[in-house]
Every structure is written in structure tokens, then in C-alpha cells.
Design an enzyme around this catalytic site. Structure first.
Site, PDB file in Angstrom:
ATOM      1  N   ASP A 190       0.780  -1.242   0.000  1.00  0.00           N
ATOM      2  CA  ASP A 190       0.000   0.000   0.000  1.00  0.00           C
ATOM      3  C   ASP A 190       0.814   1.295   0.000  1.00  0.00           C
ATOM      4  OD1 ASP A 190      -1.908  -1.959   0.217  1.00  0.00           O
ATOM      5  OD2 ASP A 190      -2.999  -1.056   1.882  1.00  0.00           O
ATOM      6  N   LYS A 193      -6.889  -4.783  -3.402  1.00  0.00           N
ATOM      7  CA  LYS A 193      -7.681  -5.373  -2.315  1.00  0.00           C
ATOM      8  C   LYS A 193      -8.733  -4.399  -1.802  1.00  0.00           C
ATOM      9  CE  LYS A 193      -4.258  -4.050   1.140  1.00  0.00           C
ATOM     10  NZ  LYS A 193      -5.023  -2.973   1.779  1.00  0.00           N
ATOM     11  N   CYS A 208      -2.158  -2.448   7.487  1.00  0.00           N
ATOM     12  CA  CYS A 208      -2.038  -3.387   6.376  1.00  0.00           C
ATOM     13  C   CYS A 208      -0.739  -4.178   6.385  1.00  0.00           C
ATOM     14  CB  CYS A 208      -2.270  -2.661   5.057  1.00  0.00           C
ATOM     15  SG  CYS A 208      -3.995  -2.126   4.911  1.00  0.00           S
TER      16      CYS A 208
HETATM   17  C1  VGL Z   1      -4.650   1.106   5.550  1.00  0.00           C
HETATM   18  C2  VGL Z   1      -6.097   2.238   6.911  1.00  0.00           C
HETATM   19  C3  VGL Z   1      -7.115   2.084   5.995  1.00  0.00           C
HETATM   20  C4  VGL Z   1      -3.261   0.592   5.308  1.00  0.00           C
HETATM   21  C5  VGL Z   1      -5.645   0.938   4.610  1.00  0.00           C
HETATM   22  O1  VGL Z   1      -2.880   0.414   4.135  1.00  0.00           O
HETATM   23  O2  VGL Z   1      -2.536   0.341   6.309  1.00  0.00           O
HETATM   24  N1  VGL Z   1      -4.887   1.739   6.701  1.00  0.00           N
HETATM   25  N2  VGL Z   1      -6.871   1.438   4.849  1.00  0.00           N
END
Ligand code: VGL
Ligand code: ZN
Length: 197
Positions: A18, A104, A143
Site C-alpha cells: 500500500d 484489495k 495493512c
Molecule cells: C490502511 C487504513 C485504511 C493501510 C488501509 O494500508 O494500512 N490503513 N486502509
């Protein structure tokens, strides 16, 4: 300090979690110092690419009405909406051709912090004969953590790239606690100096 780990070899894969514009400074859900992971990840990428080891990049790829958004009663501001600039992986992350992108949390009803949840990441790793994954990216306490815990639950050896992760820290200490949890589940921690000899 990272545990000294054996050199990279066949069966190793890099998973970058991410690294997307919305998680970087100025983004909708900025992770403090999130951009600092990029130059370090580029060094890991170079090591994996030069050995032809597989590289996977996960991305949050939400619909505009995703359940994790505050408007829908979720905990987060809208972020990483599919096909928008905030969901883009920044071009200064030097992903080689052949990097496999794993999207995802693509449906409104479900969130997925783990790169394994609702994706074919595990099948892809198995198809390539991967038994050990090196995990870095954003965010340590969400994540990255869930991806590491799922990798362990699926029997993979896991190395967490301590110098290439950053935490959201909704509560101070969340990042350190997340790292402890990963280690308690059998993940090993390392830094680039332990890999580049
Ligand atoms: C994430 C909060 C919401 C992450 C993704 O990638 O850690 N954190 N969505
Ligand atoms: Zn999200």
C-alpha cells in the site's frame, strides 16, 4: 537492530504494501513520514530485481462508498478510491516491469487490511514457489501487520523490513505494538544493511 538473516535466494519474494499517494504526506490518510519508506524500498527492489526474485505491490482499491469511510460509519476518511490519483502508486517507487499488483478491499461491504484477504496473492506466491516473503510499506499498524500475520498463518517465513515501514499511530505506540505482535507470530525483523553485504 535487525536479526542477521541468510542472503536472498530462490523462494524469496518482496511484498510492498500500500505505498499509495493517499498514504503519503499531503494525502487523504497520510501516514507520518510515509514517504520515507520509498528510497529504502527502492534499495530492496533493486536487490530483488537483480536476482530475478518476484515483487508484489498491494494496493488499497476502494469503491467510493466503501464501508471503511466515515460517511458509511467507518473509521477512516475516504482514501484510495479506485482509479483516482490518491490510489496511485507514486512513480518514485521504482517498481520493475513484471511487478505484480494486487488490488484489495474492492467491494463496498468489506475491508481488507491484509494483502491476502480476498485476493489471489497466496496462489500467486505458491505458483512461483515462494516460501519466504519480505514485507515493507504502509502502514505498520494496519495493512503491513495484517499481511504479515496472514503470511505466517499460511505457513510462509516472513521478514519484516523495519526500515521500510511506518505506522499511522492512531494511538501512540501502535507501531511498536504491531511489530511486537508480528515477531510474536514468528516474523523476523531486518534492515537493508543486513541484506546488502
Ligand atoms: C490502511 C487504513 C485504511 C493501510 C488501509 O494500508 O494500512 N490503513 N486502509
Ligand atoms: Zn483502506
Amino acid at each position: 537492530m535487525g536479526t542477521r538473516i541468510p542472503g536472498l535466494h530462490a523462494g524469496d519474494a518482496l511484498i510492498i504494501v500500500d505505498v499509495q499517494r493517499d498514504f503519503l504526506p499531503g494525502g487523504a490518510l497520510a501516514v507520518p513520514d510515509g514517504d520515507k519508506v520509498i528510497p529504502v524500498l527502492n534499495r530492496y527492489i533493486a536487490e530483488f530485481a537483480s536476482r530475478n526474485l518476484p515483487i508484489y505491490a498491494t494496493r488499497d482499491w476502494h469503491p467510493a462508498n466503501h464501508c471503511s469511510f466515515r460517511e458509511q460509519g467507518g473509521p477512516w476518511p475516504p482514501h484510495c478510491v479506485a482509479e483516482t490519483p490518491g490510489a496511485e502508486i507514486p512513480t518514485d517507487l521504482q517498481l520493475p516491469a513484471g511487478t505484480e499488483v494486487i488490488s484489495k478491499a474492492r467491494t463496498p461491504e468489506k475491508d481488507a487490511y491484509s494483502g491476502f484477504q480476498g485476493t489471489d496473492l497466496l496462489e500467486r506466491l505458491r505458483a512461483r514457489g515462494c516460501t519466504r516473503v519480505f514485507v515493507g510499506g504502509l502502514a505498520t499498524d494496519y495493512c503491513v501487520k495484517q499481511t504479515v500475520l496472514d503470511a505466517r498463518a499460511n505457513g510462509l517465513d516472513v521478514v519484516v523490513l523495519e526500515d521500510a515501514i511506518r505506522a499511522v499511530e492512531v494511538n501512540p505506540g501502535d507501531g511498536a505494538r504491531a511489530l511486537q505482535e508480528m515477531v510474536a507470530r514468528g516474523a523476523v525483523v531486518t534492515t537493508i544493511e543486513s541484506i546488502v553485504t
